[in-house]
Design a protein around this motif. Structure first.
Motif, PDB file in Angstrom:
ATOM      1  N   LYS A   1      -0.103  11.748  10.385  1.00 44.15           N
ATOM      2  CA  LYS A   1      -0.558  10.628  11.190  1.00 44.15           C
ATOM      3  C   LYS A   1       0.624   9.835  11.732  1.00 44.15           C
ATOM      4  O   LYS A   1       1.727   9.868  11.187  1.00 44.15           O
ATOM      5  CB  LYS A   1      -1.434   9.693  10.358  1.00 44.15           C
ATOM      6  CG  LYS A   1      -2.715  10.311   9.826  1.00 44.15           C
ATOM      7  CD  LYS A   1      -3.482   9.266   9.028  1.00 44.15           C
ATOM      8  CE  LYS A   1      -4.768   9.825   8.455  1.00 44.15           C
ATOM      9  NZ  LYS A   1      -5.502   8.803   7.655  1.00 44.15           N
ATOM     10  N   SER A   2       0.369   9.091  12.797  1.00 46.47           N
ATOM     11  CA  SER A   2       1.333   8.082  13.204  1.00 46.47           C
ATOM     12  C   SER A   2       1.476   7.088  12.061  1.00 46.47           C
ATOM     13  O   SER A   2       0.488   6.730  11.413  1.00 46.47           O
ATOM     14  CB  SER A   2       0.833   7.362  14.453  1.00 46.47           C
ATOM     15  OG  SER A   2       1.555   6.169  14.654  1.00 46.47           O
ATOM     16  N   PRO A   3       2.701   6.624  11.790  1.00 43.02           N
ATOM     17  CA  PRO A   3       2.860   5.666  10.682  1.00 43.02           C
ATOM     18  C   PRO A   3       2.032   4.404  10.862  1.00 43.02           C
ATOM     19  O   PRO A   3       1.654   3.771   9.876  1.00 43.02           O
ATOM     20  CB  PRO A   3       4.362   5.376  10.674  1.00 43.02           C
ATOM     21  CG  PRO A   3       4.885   5.870  11.978  1.00 43.02           C
ATOM     22  CD  PRO A   3       3.985   6.992  12.397  1.00 43.02           C
ATOM     23  N   ILE A   4       1.720   4.039  12.107  1.00 40.03           N
ATOM     24  CA  ILE A   4       0.913   2.845  12.344  1.00 40.03           C
ATOM     25  C   ILE A   4      -0.487   3.003  11.745  1.00 40.03           C
ATOM     26  O   ILE A   4      -1.126   2.021  11.369  1.00 40.03           O
ATOM     27  CB  ILE A   4       0.846   2.538  13.854  1.00 40.03           C
ATOM     28  CG1 ILE A   4       2.222   2.091  14.348  1.00 40.03           C
ATOM     29  CG2 ILE A   4      -0.202   1.473  14.164  1.00 40.03           C
ATOM     30  CD1 ILE A   4       2.286   1.826  15.838  1.00 40.03           C
ATOM     31  N   LEU A   5      -0.951   4.246  11.622  1.00 40.73           N
ATOM     32  CA  LEU A   5      -2.289   4.503  11.098  1.00 40.73           C
ATOM     33  C   LEU A   5      -2.323   4.664   9.578  1.00 40.73           C
ATOM     34  O   LEU A   5      -3.406   4.759   8.994  1.00 40.73           O
ATOM     35  CB  LEU A   5      -2.866   5.770  11.750  1.00 40.73           C
ATOM     36  CG  LEU A   5      -3.038   5.714  13.269  1.00 40.73           C
ATOM     37  CD1 LEU A   5      -3.589   7.041  13.776  1.00 40.73           C
ATOM     38  CD2 LEU A   5      -3.953   4.567  13.679  1.00 40.73           C
ATOM     39  N   LEU A   6      -1.169   4.709   8.951  1.00 40.29           N
ATOM     40  CA  LEU A   6      -1.135   4.897   7.504  1.00 40.29           C
ATOM     41  C   LEU A   6      -1.729   3.694   6.780  1.00 40.29           C
ATOM     42  O   LEU A   6      -1.497   2.549   7.162  1.00 40.29           O
ATOM     43  CB  LEU A   6       0.305   5.107   7.026  1.00 40.29           C
ATOM     44  CG  LEU A   6       1.016   6.360   7.520  1.00 40.29           C
ATOM     45  CD1 LEU A   6       2.421   6.416   6.936  1.00 40.29           C
ATOM     46  CD2 LEU A   6       0.246   7.609   7.158  1.00 40.29           C
ATOM     47  N   ARG A   7      -2.469   3.973   5.739  1.00 40.88           N
ATOM     48  CA  ARG A   7      -3.013   2.913   4.904  1.00 40.88           C
ATOM     49  C   ARG A   7      -2.012   2.594   3.799  1.00 40.88           C
ATOM     50  O   ARG A   7      -1.837   3.372   2.863  1.00 40.88           O
ATOM     51  CB  ARG A   7      -4.353   3.341   4.297  1.00 40.88           C
ATOM     52  CG  ARG A   7      -5.442   3.544   5.336  1.00 40.88           C
ATOM     53  CD  ARG A   7      -6.762   3.909   4.672  1.00 40.88           C
ATOM     54  NE  ARG A   7      -7.825   4.063   5.654  1.00 40.88           N
ATOM     55  CZ  ARG A   7      -9.076   4.392   5.352  1.00 40.88           C
ATOM     56  NH1 ARG A   7      -9.416   4.615   4.085  1.00 40.88           N
ATOM     57  NH2 ARG A   7      -9.991   4.519   6.303  1.00 40.88           N
ATOM     58  N   ILE A   8      -1.356   1.475   3.938  1.00 42.65           N
ATOM     59  CA  ILE A   8      -0.336   1.049   2.978  1.00 42.65           C
ATOM     60  C   ILE A   8      -0.812  -0.231   2.323  1.00 42.65           C
ATOM     61  O   ILE A   8      -1.141  -1.203   3.015  1.00 42.65           O
ATOM     62  CB  ILE A   8       1.020   0.837   3.680  1.00 42.65           C
ATOM     63  CG1 ILE A   8       1.475   2.152   4.335  1.00 42.65           C
ATOM     64  CG2 ILE A   8       2.075   0.346   2.682  1.00 42.65           C
ATOM     65  CD1 ILE A   8       2.725   2.017   5.173  1.00 42.65           C
ATOM     66  N   PRO A   9      -0.884  -0.278   1.008  1.00 43.19           N
ATOM     67  CA  PRO A   9      -1.427  -1.458   0.326  1.00 43.19           C
ATOM     68  C   PRO A   9      -0.659  -2.733   0.672  1.00 43.19           C
ATOM     69  O   PRO A   9       0.564  -2.760   0.616  1.00 43.19           O
ATOM     70  CB  PRO A   9      -1.280  -1.114  -1.159  1.00 43.19           C
ATOM     71  CG  PRO A   9      -1.241   0.373  -1.206  1.00 43.19           C
ATOM     72  CD  PRO A   9      -0.542   0.795   0.053  1.00 43.19           C
ATOM     73  N   GLU A  10      -1.409  -3.754   1.025  1.00 44.46           N
ATOM     74  CA  GLU A  10      -0.812  -5.057   1.304  1.00 44.46           C
ATOM     75  C   GLU A  10      -0.679  -5.898   0.041  1.00 44.46           C
ATOM     76  O   GLU A  10      -0.022  -6.938   0.058  1.00 44.46           O
ATOM     77  CB  GLU A  10      -1.663  -5.805   2.331  1.00 44.46           C
ATOM     78  CG  GLU A  10      -1.740  -5.096   3.669  1.00 44.46           C
ATOM     79  CD  GLU A  10      -2.609  -5.822   4.665  1.00 44.46           C
ATOM     80  OE1 GLU A  10      -3.136  -6.914   4.326  1.00 44.46           O
ATOM     81  OE2 GLU A  10      -2.771  -5.323   5.801  1.00 44.46           O
ATOM     82  N   ARG A  11      -1.278  -5.432  -1.046  1.00 50.14           N
ATOM     83  CA  ARG A  11      -1.276  -6.196  -2.297  1.00 50.14           C
ATOM     84  C   ARG A  11      -1.248  -5.218  -3.472  1.00 50.14           C
ATOM     85  O   ARG A  11      -2.020  -4.267  -3.506  1.00 50.14           O
ATOM     86  CB  ARG A  11      -2.525  -7.079  -2.375  1.00 50.14           C
ATOM     87  CG  ARG A  11      -2.601  -7.975  -3.593  1.00 50.14           C
ATOM     88  CD  ARG A  11      -3.932  -8.714  -3.606  1.00 50.14           C
ATOM     89  NE  ARG A  11      -4.045  -9.629  -4.727  1.00 50.14           N
ATOM     90  CZ  ARG A  11      -3.792 -10.923  -4.653  1.00 50.14           C
ATOM     91  NH1 ARG A  11      -3.428 -11.459  -3.510  1.00 50.14           N
ATOM     92  NH2 ARG A  11      -3.916 -11.694  -5.712  1.00 50.14           N
ATOM     93  N   ILE A  12      -0.335  -5.467  -4.397  1.00 53.82           N
ATOM     94  CA  ILE A  12      -0.185  -4.653  -5.602  1.00 53.82           C
ATOM     95  C   ILE A  12      -0.096  -5.607  -6.788  1.00 53.82           C
ATOM     96  O   ILE A  12       0.544  -6.659  -6.694  1.00 53.82           O
ATOM     97  CB  ILE A  12       1.098  -3.792  -5.563  1.00 53.82           C
ATOM     98  CG1 ILE A  12       1.174  -2.997  -4.253  1.00 53.82           C
ATOM     99  CG2 ILE A  12       1.183  -2.867  -6.761  1.00 53.82           C
ATOM    100  CD1 ILE A  12       2.561  -2.445  -3.986  1.00 53.82           C
ATOM    101  N   SER A  13      -0.692  -5.232  -7.881  1.00 58.31           N
ATOM    102  CA  SER A  13      -0.629  -6.063  -9.085  1.00 58.31           C
ATOM    103  C   SER A  13       0.097  -5.305 -10.188  1.00 58.31           C
ATOM    104  O   SER A  13      -0.184  -4.131 -10.436  1.00 58.31           O
ATOM    105  CB  SER A  13      -2.050  -6.424  -9.544  1.00 58.31           C
ATOM    106  OG  SER A  13      -2.013  -7.260 -10.674  1.00 58.31           O
ATOM    107  N   THR A  14       1.049  -5.983 -10.832  1.00 60.73           N
ATOM    108  CA  THR A  14       1.727  -5.420 -12.000  1.00 60.73           C
ATOM    109  C   THR A  14       1.442  -6.333 -13.192  1.00 60.73           C
ATOM    110  O   THR A  14       0.628  -7.247 -13.105  1.00 60.73           O
ATOM    111  CB  THR A  14       3.246  -5.299 -11.763  1.00 60.73           C
ATOM    112  OG1 THR A  14       3.804  -6.613 -11.610  1.00 60.73           O
ATOM    113  CG2 THR A  14       3.540  -4.488 -10.508  1.00 60.73           C
TER     114      THR A  14
END
Length: 203
Positions: free
Chosen positions: A6-19
């Protein structure tokens, strides 16, 4: 379709991560005051290594930086998250996947931590989470950390997580003092990461 097709613009990248201790999330405009206060507290410790804090001189300039980061996130030119304390939501610093090469899916990691949060392992916790995200979610082939050789505190972070010192680029970088300095290059490949992950699971 595979994510890497996919185009990187379409990638689903988490906007929030919890540790365990942190919420790692995208900035919002309302974080401008927190960002400015964190930078103000930490100028002595971060300005020798970073250029952009000199541009954050008040809440408005902090808000401008957040707007640029939001735009770069959408375009996938730079992926930056703020590090927030889980207990009281205080901004501790930030971490980002920068200088992406989407043709091979590789990144550099940048990070900084406010002065009062240093020495408690927060950045190791954040780098561990972002490294996992890069390899497991974005299917990175390589992640590296570049650190000036005399920034000993910053160098300890990738070293603690098993990043390999691939070499030292001598007189490669003009430091903020105007002098040439050496850059240490730490990196993990996807194969390195898999070895580390499998090793930790076997413990």
């Amino acid at each position: 379709m595979k994510q890497e097709d996919k185009s990187p613009i379409l990638l689903r990248i988490p906007e929030r991560i919890s540790t365990r201790r942190l919420v790692i999330r995208n900035y919002v405009p309302e974080d401008a005051t927190s960002l400015w206060l964190a930078v103000e507290e930490s100028r002595e410790s971060i300005e020798p290594w970073l250029r952009w804090p000199r541009d954050v001189r008040n809440v408005d300039t902090a808000r401008i930086r957040i707007r640029y980061l939001q735009a770069e996130w959408i375009l996938r030119d730079r992926l930056v998250w703020g590090l927030f304390n889980k207990e009281d939501q205080q901004l501790f610093g930030e971490i980002g996947l920068v200088h992406p090469d989407w043709s091979v899916v590789s990144f550099q990691v940048s990070y900084w931590l406010r002065k009062s949060a240093q020495g408690h392992g927060y950045m190791r916790e954040a780098l561990r989470a972002i490294t996992a995200l890069a390899f497991e979610t974005i299917s990175a082939s390589r992640v590296e950390v570049r650190v000036e050789s005399d920034n000993l505190r910053s160098r300890k972070v990738p070293e603690a997580l098993g990043y390999r010192l691939e070499g030292v680029l001598r007189r490669d970088h003009i430091g903020l003092d105007g002098e040439l300095t050496d850059i240490c290059v730490y990196a993990l490949t996807s194969e390195d990461y898999e070895d580390i992950r499998l090793g930790s699971e076997g413990q």
